[in-house]
Design a protein around this motif. Structure first.
Motif, mmCIF file in Angstrom:
data_model
loop_
_atom_site.group_PDB
_atom_site.id
_atom_site.type_symbol
_atom_site.label_atom_id
_atom_site.label_comp_id
_atom_site.label_asym_id
_atom_site.label_seq_id
_atom_site.Cartn_x
_atom_site.Cartn_y
_atom_site.Cartn_z
ATOM 1 N N GLN A 175 33.561 38.910 49.799
ATOM 2 C CA GLN A 175 33.891 39.300 48.437
ATOM 3 C C GLN A 175 35.364 39.060 48.090
ATOM 4 O O GLN A 175 35.725 39.070 46.917
ATOM 5 N N LYS A 176 36.214 38.829 49.088
ATOM 6 C CA LYS A 176 37.614 38.536 48.784
ATOM 7 C C LYS A 176 37.754 37.266 47.954
ATOM 8 O O LYS A 176 38.742 37.084 47.241
ATOM 9 N N ASN A 177 36.744 36.389 48.022
ATOM 10 C CA ASN A 177 36.778 35.142 47.259
ATOM 11 C C ASN A 177 36.307 35.326 45.821
ATOM 12 O O ASN A 177 36.436 34.409 45.013
ATOM 13 N N PHE A 178 35.742 36.479 45.510
ATOM 14 C CA PHE A 178 35.217 36.745 44.171
ATOM 15 C C PHE A 178 35.911 37.914 43.483
ATOM 16 O O PHE A 178 35.855 38.022 42.260
ATOM 17 N N LEU A 179 36.540 38.777 44.270
ATOM 18 C CA LEU A 179 37.119 40.002 43.733
ATOM 19 C C LEU A 179 38.559 39.760 43.292
ATOM 20 O O LEU A 179 39.428 39.494 44.119
ATOM 21 N N PRO A 180 38.832 39.842 41.982
ATOM 22 C CA PRO A 180 40.220 39.712 41.517
ATOM 23 C C PRO A 180 41.085 40.829 42.107
ATOM 24 O O PRO A 180 40.604 41.930 42.363
ATOM 25 N N GLN A 181 42.355 40.543 42.328
ATOM 26 C CA GLN A 181 43.302 41.516 42.891
ATOM 27 C C GLN A 181 42.843 42.022 44.253
ATOM 28 O O GLN A 181 43.061 43.183 44.612
ATOM 29 N N SER A 182 42.206 41.137 45.026
ATOM 30 C CA SER A 182 41.685 41.564 46.327
ATOM 31 C C SER A 182 42.793 41.904 47.320
ATOM 32 O O SER A 182 42.553 42.643 48.280
ATOM 33 N N SER A 183 43.991 41.390 47.108
ATOM 34 C CA SER A 183 45.085 41.682 48.034
ATOM 35 C C SER A 183 45.978 42.820 47.545
ATOM 36 O O SER A 183 46.937 43.181 48.229
ATOM 37 N N SER A 184 45.656 43.385 46.379
ATOM 38 C CA SER A 184 46.507 44.456 45.845
ATOM 39 C C SER A 184 45.668 45.643 45.391
ATOM 40 O O SER A 184 45.419 46.571 46.161
ATOM 41 N N ASP A 185 45.174 45.622 44.153
ATOM 42 C CA ASP A 185 44.500 46.788 43.588
ATOM 43 C C ASP A 185 43.204 47.142 44.316
ATOM 44 O O ASP A 185 42.854 48.321 44.439
ATOM 45 N N PHE A 186 42.467 46.125 44.805
ATOM 46 C CA PHE A 186 41.160 46.372 45.423
ATOM 47 C C PHE A 186 41.146 46.017 46.907
ATOM 48 O O PHE A 186 40.092 45.682 47.459
ATOM 49 N N ILE A 187 42.290 46.133 47.536
ATOM 50 C CA ILE A 187 42.345 45.773 48.953
ATOM 51 C C ILE A 187 41.550 46.752 49.818
ATOM 52 O O ILE A 187 41.075 46.390 50.898
ATOM 53 N N TYR A 188 41.376 47.986 49.354
ATOM 54 C CA TYR A 188 40.611 48.958 50.140
ATOM 55 C C TYR A 188 39.156 48.511 50.289
ATOM 56 O O TYR A 188 38.551 48.722 51.354
ATOM 57 N N ALA A 189 38.596 47.891 49.253
ATOM 58 C CA ALA A 189 37.223 47.395 49.342
ATOM 59 C C ALA A 189 37.119 46.300 50.402
ATOM 60 O O ALA A 189 36.128 46.241 51.152
ATOM 61 N N ILE A 190 38.121 45.440 50.477
ATOM 62 C CA ILE A 190 38.123 44.380 51.487
ATOM 63 C C ILE A 190 38.258 44.982 52.881
ATOM 64 O O ILE A 190 37.629 44.515 53.837
ATOM 65 N N ILE A 191 39.067 46.015 53.017
ATOM 66 C CA ILE A 191 39.239 46.685 54.306
ATOM 67 C C ILE A 191 37.916 47.275 54.781
ATOM 68 O O ILE A 191 37.541 47.124 55.958
#
Length: 399
Positions: A265-281
C-alpha cells in the motif's frame, strides 16, 4: 563519541526511548519513500534516507544543545521568542502561498539552504513555555479573569488565530494543550470553561466569515468540512481514499506483518512516509509492531510525568508537561487517524515520519524536558528562582 555520551545528562530513559524511535524510523521511511520515487518521481530512496538521517542528526544536535540550558532560562527566552513567533506567523500567513488552488500558508523558505520552515511548529513550543511561565508566576495568587486577559489569553489567541487559517488541526491541538496545562497549573476551571466558549464562538465566526468571503482563505473551511463528512459518512464521499488505503494496509499486515520493506500500500497511499506512516508500519510489522511502537510512546509519556512530578519547581513541572505532552498527544492522533478513529488531520508521527521542522521542533521540546530532568538543576538554581522555595511542593495537587 564517548565524550559525547559522557556529557549526556538528564533522564536516561527518555534518551533511550527517543534514540530507539529515531533508529527505528529509518526502516519505514526508507520503505515508504519508494512512493515518492516511483510514483511521484521525486528523487531516490537513498536520497530520501540520507535526508532523513541528516535531519535527525541535526535534531539530536538540538536536543543535546537545549538540554544543557538551565531550565529557568526558558522563562526569559519565552518572553523574547513570543514576539518573534508572532512576526513569523504574520509573515507566513501574508505570503498567501497556494498549492493546487488551496491556501497553504504554513511555510517560509530559508533562502540560503532552500529549506521550508513551518512556523506553527515553533509557535506551539514557544506558546507552551510562555503559558507555563505565566502559570508558575501566579501559583500562590488569587487571579481574576480580567487580570489574566492581557498577559495570558491575548498572546494565546493571537498565536492560534494566526495558525488557524492554514492549519486547523495544529491550532486545535495547541488550544487543547494550553487548556490542559492551565488545568494542571491550577488556573480556575470556571475561567477555562469560559475560554472554551470564547474559542467555540471565535471558530464559528471564522467559519462564517470564510464562507461569506471565499477568496479570503481559499478552500480551507471546505477542506475541514469535507474531512469531517468523510469521517462521519465514509460511504458517501470520495475523500476517504487515504483512509481506505490505510485500513487495507493495516488489515493486510495481520499479527506479525509482511516484513520490512514489503508493504504494498505504500505505492498507493499518499503521504505514506509522513502522515500515514503508521499504516505502513503495521502492514510491514503487524499489530505486534504497531503495539510495540505505541508502547514506546506511552513509556515516553510515563517518563515525562515522572520527570514533571520529580521536579522541584512549579515552572519546571509545567514546562515538562507543556513541552512533553503535545508530543505523545500528536502521536496518538496520528495513530488514531490511520485506524479511522479520528478525521484526517495532517499530523505527522513524532520522531518517525520524514520531515524537517516538525522533527526539529519535537527535538526542541524533548531537549527542554531533558533540561528539566537534570538532577543537579534544582540544587544549582535553588536560590535563583522563587518557584523553587519548597522542594516538596506538588503542582496544585494535580500531578
Amino acid at each position: 563519541m564517548l565524550d559525547f555520551i559522557k556529557n549526556i545528562e538528564g533522564d536516561k530513559a527518555i534518551w533511550a526511548v527517543v534514540a530507539l524511535l529515531a533508529l527505528f524510523s529509518f526502516l519505514p521511511v526508507y520503505s515508504a519513500s519508494s512512493n515518492l520515487v516511483y510514483v511521484v518521481g521525486n528523487g531516490t530512496t537513498g536520497g530520501h534516507l540520507v535526508k532523513h538521517a541528516f535531519l535527525l542528526f541535526l535534531g539530536f544536535g538540538i536536543i543535546y544543545g537545549v538540554h544543557k540550558i538551565p531550565v529557568h532560562f526558558f522563562k526569559g527566552l519565552s518572553l523574547i521568542a513570543m514576539p518573534i513567533v508572532l512576526v513569523l506567523l504574520i509573515f507566513t500567513l501574508a505570503q498567501g502561498t497556494t498549492i493546487d488552488g488551496a491556501n497553504a500558508s504554513r511555510w517560509i523558505r530559508i533562502p540560503l539552504v532552500g529549506i521550508t520552515f513551518q512556523t506553527s511548529n515553533l509557535a506551539a513550543v514557544v506558546l507552551m513555555i510562555y503559558v507555563a511561565r505565566y502559570l508558575s508566576k501566579i501559583k500562590d495568587k488569587v487571579v481574576t479573569f480580567q487580570e489574566s486577559i492581557l498577559p495570558l489569553w491575548i498572546p494565546v489567541f493571537l498565536v492560534i488565530v494566526l495558525v488557524l487559517p492554514a492549519n486547523f488541526s495544529t491550532a486545535a491541538i495547541m488550544f487543547s494543550m494550553v487548556l490542559l496545562l492551565c488545568f494542571l497549573g491550577g488556573y480556575p476551571i470556571k475561567y477555562i470553561l469560559g475560554i472554551v466558549g470564547v474559542g467555540i464562538l471565535s471558530l464559528t465566526l471564522f467559519i462564517l466569515t470564510a464562507k461569506a468571503v471565499p477568496d479570503l482563505f481559499p478552500n480551507r473551511v471546505d477542506t475541514w468540512i469535507s474531512r469531517i463528512e468523510s469521517f462521519a459518512n465514509p460511504e458517501d464521499t470520495e475523500a476517504d481514499y487515504q483512509i481506505e488505503r490505510a485500513k487495507i494496509a493495516i488489515a493486510s499486515g495481520g499479527v506479525i506483518g509482511k516484513g520490512a520493506g514489503k508493504s504494498v500500500q505504500k505505492n498507493f497511499l499518499p503521504q505514506s512516509s509522513s502522515d500515514f506512516i503508521y499504516a505502513i508500519i503495521v502492514e510491514e510489522y503487524g499489530l505486534l509492531g504497531g503495539f510495540v511502537l505505541m508502547f514506546f510512546y506511552l513509556l515516553l509519556l510515563f517518563r515525562i510525568v515522572v520527570v514533571a512530578n520529580g521536579n522541584h519547581s512549579v515552572f519546571g513541572k509545567l514546562l515538562v508537561l507543556g513541552a512533553g505532552l503535545p508530543i505523545v498527544f500528536q502521536a496518538m492522533i496520528n495513530m488514531a487517524v490511520a485506524v479511522e478513529l479520528f478525521p484526517v488531520t495532517g499530523q505527522t508521527l513524532p520522531l518517525i515520519s520524514s520531515g524537517g521542522t516538525s522533527s526539529w521542533m519535537t527535538c526542541l521540546a524533548i531537549g527542554i524536558v531533558l533540561s528539566a530532568s537534570r538532577k543537579y538543576e534544582v540544587q544549582e538554581n535553588k536560590n535563583v528562582d522563587v518557584d523553587e522555595a519548597n522542594p516538596l511542593e506538588i503542582l496544585s495537587g494535580q500531578l
